[in-house]
Design a protein around this motif. Structure first.
Motif, PDB file in Angstrom:
ATOM      1  N   PRO A 190       0.821  -1.220   0.000  1.00 15.05           N
ATOM      2  CA  PRO A 190       0.000   0.000   0.000  1.00 15.05           C
ATOM      3  C   PRO A 190       0.853   1.267   0.000  1.00 15.05           C
ATOM      4  O   PRO A 190       0.396   2.322  -0.457  1.00 15.05           O
ATOM      5  CB  PRO A 190      -0.810  -0.111   1.294  1.00 15.05           C
ATOM      6  CG  PRO A 190      -0.770  -1.542   1.660  1.00 15.05           C
ATOM      7  CD  PRO A 190       0.483  -2.107   1.115  1.00 15.05           C
ATOM      8  N   GLU A 191       2.050   1.178   0.529  1.00 14.03           N
ATOM      9  CA  GLU A 191       2.891   2.362   0.581  1.00 14.03           C
ATOM     10  C   GLU A 191       3.802   2.501  -0.624  1.00 14.03           C
ATOM     11  O   GLU A 191       4.094   3.609  -1.059  1.00 14.03           O
ATOM     12  CB  GLU A 191       3.745   2.351   1.854  1.00 14.03           C
ATOM     13  CG  GLU A 191       2.949   2.718   3.093  1.00 14.03           C
ATOM     14  CD  GLU A 191       3.803   2.633   4.339  1.00 14.03           C
ATOM     15  OE1 GLU A 191       4.980   3.027   4.282  1.00 14.03           O
ATOM     16  OE2 GLU A 191       3.287   2.145   5.361  1.00 14.03           O
ATOM     17  N   VAL A 192       4.281   1.368  -1.131  1.00 18.31           N
ATOM     18  CA  VAL A 192       5.306   1.462  -2.168  1.00 18.31           C
ATOM     19  C   VAL A 192       4.793   1.216  -3.582  1.00 18.31           C
ATOM     20  O   VAL A 192       5.486   1.508  -4.546  1.00 18.31           O
ATOM     21  CB  VAL A 192       6.475   0.488  -1.889  1.00 18.31           C
ATOM     22  CG1 VAL A 192       7.140   0.831  -0.569  1.00 18.31           C
ATOM     23  CG2 VAL A 192       5.985  -0.952  -1.909  1.00 18.31           C
ATOM     24  N   SER A 193       3.581   0.682  -3.688  1.00 18.94           N
ATOM     25  CA  SER A 193       3.107   0.343  -5.030  1.00 18.94           C
ATOM     26  C   SER A 193       2.889   1.605  -5.876  1.00 18.94           C
ATOM     27  O   SER A 193       2.250   2.556  -5.430  1.00 18.94           O
ATOM     28  CB  SER A 193       1.796  -0.442  -4.934  1.00 18.94           C
ATOM     29  OG  SER A 193       1.190  -0.491  -6.207  1.00 18.94           O
ATOM     30  N   PRO A 194       3.402   1.592  -7.102  1.00 14.41           N
ATOM     31  CA  PRO A 194       3.175   2.724  -7.983  1.00 14.41           C
ATOM     32  C   PRO A 194       1.775   2.710  -8.598  1.00 14.41           C
ATOM     33  O   PRO A 194       1.309   3.719  -9.129  1.00 14.41           O
ATOM     34  CB  PRO A 194       4.242   2.557  -9.062  1.00 14.41           C
ATOM     35  CG  PRO A 194       4.575   1.105  -9.059  1.00 14.41           C
ATOM     36  CD  PRO A 194       4.241   0.553  -7.721  1.00 14.41           C
ATOM     37  N   VAL A 195       1.114   1.568  -8.522  1.00 16.63           N
ATOM     38  CA  VAL A 195      -0.224   1.456  -9.127  1.00 16.63           C
ATOM     39  C   VAL A 195      -1.287   1.800  -8.081  1.00 16.63           C
ATOM     40  O   VAL A 195      -1.389   1.126  -7.066  1.00 16.63           O
ATOM     41  CB  VAL A 195      -0.460   0.020  -9.654  1.00 16.63           C
ATOM     42  CG1 VAL A 195      -1.763  -0.045 -10.443  1.00 16.63           C
ATOM     43  CG2 VAL A 195       0.721  -0.461 -10.455  1.00 16.63           C
ATOM     44  N   PRO A 196      -2.079   2.829  -8.280  1.00 17.66           N
ATOM     45  CA  PRO A 196      -3.060   3.235  -7.271  1.00 17.66           C
ATOM     46  C   PRO A 196      -4.079   2.141  -6.970  1.00 17.66           C
ATOM     47  O   PRO A 196      -4.481   1.960  -5.814  1.00 17.66           O
ATOM     48  CB  PRO A 196      -3.742   4.456  -7.909  1.00 17.66           C
ATOM     49  CG  PRO A 196      -2.833   4.897  -8.997  1.00 17.66           C
ATOM     50  CD  PRO A 196      -2.086   3.718  -9.460  1.00 17.66           C
ATOM     51  N   ALA A 197      -4.484   1.380  -7.998  1.00 15.16           N
ATOM     52  CA  ALA A 197      -5.490   0.337  -7.806  1.00 15.16           C
ATOM     53  C   ALA A 197      -4.959  -0.725  -6.848  1.00 15.16           C
ATOM     54  O   ALA A 197      -5.664  -1.194  -5.941  1.00 15.16           O
ATOM     55  CB  ALA A 197      -5.853  -0.289  -9.142  1.00 15.16           C
ATOM     56  N   LEU A 198      -3.717  -1.114  -7.047  1.00 17.07           N
ATOM     57  CA  LEU A 198      -3.083  -2.119  -6.188  1.00 17.07           C
ATOM     58  C   LEU A 198      -2.977  -1.593  -4.757  1.00 17.07           C
ATOM     59  O   LEU A 198      -3.163  -2.330  -3.790  1.00 17.07           O
ATOM     60  CB  LEU A 198      -1.689  -2.459  -6.735  1.00 17.07           C
ATOM     61  CG  LEU A 198      -1.000  -3.673  -6.120  1.00 17.07           C
ATOM     62  CD1 LEU A 198      -1.776  -4.945  -6.414  1.00 17.07           C
ATOM     63  CD2 LEU A 198       0.424  -3.805  -6.639  1.00 17.07           C
ATOM     64  N   ARG A 199      -2.694  -0.291  -4.645  1.00 20.33           N
ATOM     65  CA  ARG A 199      -2.591   0.333  -3.332  1.00 20.33           C
ATOM     66  C   ARG A 199      -3.930   0.229  -2.603  1.00 20.33           C
ATOM     67  O   ARG A 199      -4.005  -0.165  -1.456  1.00 20.33           O
ATOM     68  CB  ARG A 199      -2.200   1.803  -3.513  1.00 20.33           C
ATOM     69  CG  ARG A 199      -1.077   2.220  -2.592  1.00 20.33           C
ATOM     70  CD  ARG A 199      -0.646   3.635  -2.881  1.00 20.33           C
ATOM     71  NE  ARG A 199       0.006   3.742  -4.183  1.00 20.33           N
ATOM     72  CZ  ARG A 199       0.251   4.922  -4.778  1.00 20.33           C
ATOM     73  NH1 ARG A 199      -0.126   6.042  -4.211  1.00 20.33           N
ATOM     74  NH2 ARG A 199       0.870   4.958  -5.931  1.00 20.33           N
ATOM     75  N   ARG A 200      -4.998   0.582  -3.340  1.00 19.01           N
ATOM     76  CA  ARG A 200      -6.330   0.530  -2.733  1.00 19.01           C
ATOM     77  C   ARG A 200      -6.718  -0.884  -2.338  1.00 19.01           C
ATOM     78  O   ARG A 200      -7.337  -1.117  -1.322  1.00 19.01           O
ATOM     79  CB  ARG A 200      -7.374   1.089  -3.727  1.00 19.01           C
ATOM     80  CG  ARG A 200      -7.667   2.571  -3.541  1.00 19.01           C
ATOM     81  CD  ARG A 200      -9.017   2.925  -4.147  1.00 19.01           C
ATOM     82  NE  ARG A 200      -9.188   2.440  -5.512  1.00 19.01           N
ATOM     83  CZ  ARG A 200      -8.652   3.021  -6.588  1.00 19.01           C
ATOM     84  NH1 ARG A 200      -7.930   4.120  -6.435  1.00 19.01           N
ATOM     85  NH2 ARG A 200      -8.832   2.540  -7.794  1.00 19.01           N
ATOM     86  N   PHE A 201      -6.324  -1.830  -3.192  1.00 17.74           N
ATOM     87  CA  PHE A 201      -6.704  -3.230  -2.966  1.00 17.74           C
ATOM     88  C   PHE A 201      -5.947  -3.831  -1.775  1.00 17.74           C
ATOM     89  O   PHE A 201      -6.506  -4.575  -0.983  1.00 17.74           O
ATOM     90  CB  PHE A 201      -6.436  -4.050  -4.234  1.00 17.74           C
ATOM     91  CG  PHE A 201      -6.683  -5.519  -4.073  1.00 17.74           C
ATOM     92  CD1 PHE A 201      -7.991  -6.001  -3.945  1.00 17.74           C
ATOM     93  CD2 PHE A 201      -5.637  -6.421  -4.035  1.00 17.74           C
ATOM     94  CE1 PHE A 201      -8.228  -7.347  -3.784  1.00 17.74           C
ATOM     95  CE2 PHE A 201      -5.872  -7.770  -3.867  1.00 17.74           C
ATOM     96  CZ  PHE A 201      -7.177  -8.233  -3.744  1.00 17.74           C
ATOM     97  N   THR A 202      -4.680  -3.484  -1.647  1.00 17.87           N
ATOM     98  CA  THR A 202      -3.870  -4.135  -0.607  1.00 17.87           C
ATOM     99  C   THR A 202      -3.965  -3.442   0.753  1.00 17.87           C
ATOM    100  O   THR A 202      -3.591  -4.029   1.752  1.00 17.87           O
ATOM    101  CB  THR A 202      -2.390  -4.202  -1.020  1.00 17.87           C
ATOM    102  OG1 THR A 202      -1.974  -2.890  -1.414  1.00 17.87           O
ATOM    103  CG2 THR A 202      -2.169  -5.183  -2.151  1.00 17.87           C
TER     104      THR A 202
END
Lengths: 249, 316
Positions: A190-202
């Motif tokens: 959630p902190e390091v992912s460059p993809v916003p969708a992945l951030r929201r999901f995780t």
């Protein structure tokens, strides 16, 4: 119930007749103690609040201890019984696979909880060191321990499954260490992912964020449900695996 | 008599298409003591493990006390005591502690625990070592702990996989006596590749070889079936060639072998039928005026029957 209690008692006792529990507990308390010493000296001096200290202890140093202790604590449970052949004695007794797995889980869980108990002493110490400037929030403290036990339970159930897959203790501990570390590292997504969708999901799945929340004294029921159900899932899979030798043709 | 074990067309394949047991059928009546005999790798342990509910059959049906071991596993295991081949035990427990633990797992209710554990320890001669750690016991004592474990909850059926393996002769005799004692009130299935073992304790023998049942019959019938022709051993004071010639001229003699021991000729006679030829042989010796020092009917040992069965083509 009688049978289950006998299994559980044997499981807990097996840790205390061998040096494993003592060595692990020592290791754990040394790491936690050094962490606590550091937090008490450095953070307290710089004027941190009780909540910040709690987060540093449980959300930070607690992880190191958990990642170290859990694979070793859980590796013996089935692998050792398979290696020595006693699993045959266990499975030919009139007990259900589920009872065997649950008793083993509750056995190591109790040992795990016992390891954490001495850390309760840190907080009166903290109050003493700070000269009373740090107020202890019992509710937040309880939430932090709840978090540690929930996550610990889940990771122990992973360790149990890994142990049931092999008769080699080293393989059992290394594989559970790998899986648990992977889950831990995925918590940074959630902190390091460059993809916003992945951030929201995780974000709602991150054990690191969960631990920080628990450390703040916030009990998020979503997290509680997540860990309890994941633990039950692991235990169910382990039971199926164990019983498969009975029904697998 | 009601049937205790009913095995029908049992097949067990291990991964990698290794067939351990193939189309095995047999039954054991309640109260019987049956020996499970076969060379190493014959499928005895696999069959016993299936009976004990540790492994599942690939095909066929296995019933204990009328209950299917797969579907009613829990009920079956309550009434069954099992000693695995390797006799695995928790080495960090004390003998009485271990037996109490096992009783809690298998026994009917805790009220009977003290009596059950004490009876098992007494029967297996463990009273003196009850406070010792299992890990510090000798192989013989560990084996006895394993047997005590199998019978601690007083099951109807005992399955003992090589109960005397690795024991010294005194211990073997003790275990045999114990098995005979237990035979009074239990149905017992014992496996062994030592034939005298089976001969000493069992009333019936099931011979397995290469995953199949070769024979299932009472001990005395077994030797009859696998041997034809009675055998006599005769020792007389005479010269070997003369003795050989004389015995060859007897009726029904199939073969004669003679060797000389000092002035005595020792002859082994085999006849074509199972009849008793001792009288004829005695009269013949008397007629020649020889001094007779031994005339013995040889009983076929199970060893010979076993070798005949398992080295022939019967198993393949």
């Amino acid at each position: 119930m009688n049978r289950f209690f006998a299994l559980w008692k044997r499981e807990v006792a097996s840790y205390f007749v061998s040096p494993v529990a003592y060595i692990l507990a020592t290791m754990f308390l040394v790491v936690m103690g050094v962490g606590f010493w550091f937090i008490a000296n450095v953070r307290l001096m710089s004027g941190a609040t009780f909540y910040e200290l709690l987060r540093a202890l449980f959300g930070g140093i607690g992880w190191v201890a958990v990642l170290m202790v859990i694979p070793v604590l859980s590796m013996r449970s089935f692998a050792e019984e398979k290696r020595s052949g006693t699993l045959e004695m266990l499975l030919t007794a009139p007990v259900r696979g589920g009872a065997v797995v649950l008793s083993k889980f509750l056995g190591i869980f109790v040992v795990y909880v016992m390891m954490w108990l001495p850390t309760l002493l840190y907080f009166p110490m903290l109050q003493h060191i700070s000269g009373g400037s740090v107020e202890i929030d019992v509710g937040a403290l309880a939430a932090a321990y709840l978090g540690v036990f929930l996550l610990g339970g889940f990771f122990l159930s992973i360790g149990l499954l890994c142990s049931a897959l092999t008769e080699n203790l080293i393989i059992a501990s290394i594989s559970s260490f790998a899986v648990i570390t992977l889950i831990f590292l995925a918590g940074f997504l959630p902190e390091v992912s460059p993809v916003p969708a992945l951030r929201r999901f995780t974000e709602p799945l991150s054990p690191i964020l969960h631990m920080l929340e628990f450390g703040r004294g916030v009990i998020d029921t979503r997290a509680v449900v997540l860990y309890v159900s994941s633990t039950l899932l692991m235990l169910t899979v382990t039971t199926r695996l164990l019983e498969s030798r009975r029904w697998r043709a | 008599m009601p049937t205790m074990i009913e095995v029908q067309h049992l097949t067990k394949k291990y991964p990698g298409s290794v067939v351990a047991v193939e189309d095995v059928s047999f039954s054991v009546a309640s109260g019987e003591v049956v020996g499970f005999l076969g060379p190493n790798g014959a499928g005895k342990s696999t069959t016993m493990r299936i009976l004990a509910g540790y492994l599942s059959p690939t095909g066929g049906e296995v019933k204990v006390n009328g209950l299917d071991v797969v579907r009613n596993g829990l009920e079956v295991r309550k009434r069954l005591g099992y000693l695995p081949e390797t006799c695995p035990l928790y080495t960090d427990m004390r003998v009485s502690e271990y037996l109490r633990y096992r009783f809690d797992l298998k026994g009917p209710s805790r009220r009977h625990r003290r009596a059950g554990v004490e009876r098992a320890m007494e029967r297996c001669g463990l009273a003196d070592v009850q406070n010792r750690l299992i890990g510090q016991l000798s192989k013989g004592f560990r084996q006895r702990v394993g047997i005590a474990d199998a019978l601690v909850h007083n099951p109807d059926l005992l399955i003992l996989d090589e109960p005397t393996i690795g024991l010294d002769p005194n211990q073997i005799v003790q275990i045999r006596n114990l098995i005979r004692e237990l035979a009074v009130s239990h149905t017992i299935l014992i496996s062994s590749h030592i034939l005298s073992e089976i001969e000493a304790t069992c009333s019936r023998v099931i011979v397995m070889h290469k995953g199949k049942v070769l024979e299932s019959s009472p001990l005395n019938e077994l030797s009859h079936r696998w041997f034809s022709g009675s055998q006599l051993r005769v020792e007389v004071k005479a010269d070997a060639p003369e003795v050989e010639e004389t015995f060859r001229s007897l009726d029904d003699v199939k073969s004669v072998t003679v060797h000389q021991e000092d002035e005595w000729a020792c002859a082994e006679l085999t006849f074509v039928t199972d009849a008793d030829y001792r009288e004829e042989v005695f009269l013949c010796v008397q007629g020649r005026g020889w001094i007779l020092r031994e005339l013995m009917a040889k009983r076929h040992s199970l060893e010979e029957a076993f070798v005949n069965m398992t080295t022939g083509d019967a198993g393949s």
